[in-house]
Design a protein around this motif. Sequence first.
Motif, PDB file in Angstrom:
ATOM      1  N   ARG A 121       0.913  -1.310   0.041  1.00  0.00           N
ATOM      2  CA  ARG A 121      -0.074   0.132   0.037  1.00  0.00           C
ATOM      3  C   ARG A 121       0.785   1.274  -0.189  1.00  0.00           C
ATOM      4  O   ARG A 121       1.853   1.226   0.507  1.00  0.00           O
ATOM      5  N   ASP A 122       0.246   2.345  -0.587  1.00  0.00           N
ATOM      6  CA  ASP A 122       0.923   3.380  -0.654  1.00  0.00           C
ATOM      7  C   ASP A 122      -0.130   4.508   0.178  1.00  0.00           C
ATOM      8  O   ASP A 122      -0.807   5.035  -0.634  1.00  0.00           O
ATOM      9  N   ASN A 123       0.142   4.755   1.253  1.00  0.00           N
ATOM     10  CA  ASN A 123      -0.620   5.513   2.159  1.00  0.00           C
ATOM     11  C   ASN A 123      -0.844   7.004   1.590  1.00  0.00           C
ATOM     12  O   ASN A 123      -1.838   7.612   1.557  1.00  0.00           O
ATOM     13  N   ALA A 124       0.397   7.478   1.216  1.00  0.00           N
ATOM     14  CA  ALA A 124       0.330   9.030   0.933  1.00  0.00           C
ATOM     15  C   ALA A 124      -0.700   9.200  -0.583  1.00  0.00           C
ATOM     16  O   ALA A 124      -1.129  10.325  -0.497  1.00  0.00           O
ATOM     17  N   ASN A 125      -0.734   8.205  -1.308  1.00  0.00           N
ATOM     18  CA  ASN A 125      -1.522   8.372  -2.417  1.00  0.00           C
ATOM     19  C   ASN A 125      -2.771   7.650  -2.474  1.00  0.00           C
ATOM     20  O   ASN A 125      -3.396   7.452  -3.514  1.00  0.00           O
ATOM     21  N   HIS A 126      -3.164   7.144  -1.344  1.00  0.00           N
ATOM     22  CA  HIS A 126      -4.217   6.264  -1.157  1.00  0.00           C
ATOM     23  C   HIS A 126      -4.303   4.972  -2.292  1.00  0.00           C
ATOM     24  O   HIS A 126      -5.431   4.945  -2.949  1.00  0.00           O
ATOM     25  N   LYS A 127      -3.323   4.297  -2.209  1.00  0.00           N
ATOM     26  CA  LYS A 127      -3.244   3.256  -3.483  1.00  0.00           C
ATOM     27  C   LYS A 127      -3.099   1.898  -2.761  1.00  0.00           C
ATOM     28  O   LYS A 127      -2.239   1.914  -1.534  1.00  0.00           O
ATOM     29  N   VAL A 128      -3.357   0.963  -3.322  1.00  0.00           N
ATOM     30  CA  VAL A 128      -3.060  -0.559  -3.035  1.00  0.00           C
ATOM     31  C   VAL A 128      -2.593  -1.418  -4.203  1.00  0.00           C
ATOM     32  O   VAL A 128      -3.147  -0.974  -5.295  1.00  0.00           O
ATOM     33  N   HIS A 129      -1.461  -2.195  -4.085  1.00  0.00           N
ATOM     34  CA  HIS A 129      -1.204  -2.822  -5.409  1.00  0.00           C
ATOM     35  C   HIS A 129      -1.308  -4.210  -4.932  1.00  0.00           C
ATOM     36  O   HIS A 129      -0.849  -4.592  -3.886  1.00  0.00           O
TER      37      HIS A 129
END
Length: 118
Positions: free
Chosen positions: A69-77
């Motif tokens: 997850r990329d919390n800063a950009n609100h993303k999950v991979h």
Amino acid sequence: QVQLVESGGGLVQAGGSLRLSCAASGSIFSINVMGWYRQSPGKQRELVATISGSTNYADSVKGRFIISRDNANHKVHLQMNSLKPEDTVVYYCKMVVVSTVFGTRDYWGQGTQVTVSS
């Protein structure tokens, strides 16, 4: 509102890799759990992997898939390796979003098709 947009699905040969991504946008204060689920026609949606403070994987994907997850950009991979034909389904991302406007709710992406050829 909050919207989830998925990307990265497609066609790949058995043994290959794909990376799914899901980005959330809208009125977001924080995101608790992020996850990926999948659903075959006529079957219930099943958990693939989730990530909060820790990760959780379905037995069928352990050792092959990696969720991040990329919390800063609100993303999950979801990095999917060693793909098998039985991984061919529609994948959905889900996020438990805390919004100052809408409270805490579950949101789902629109789904992305993954097809693994043998």
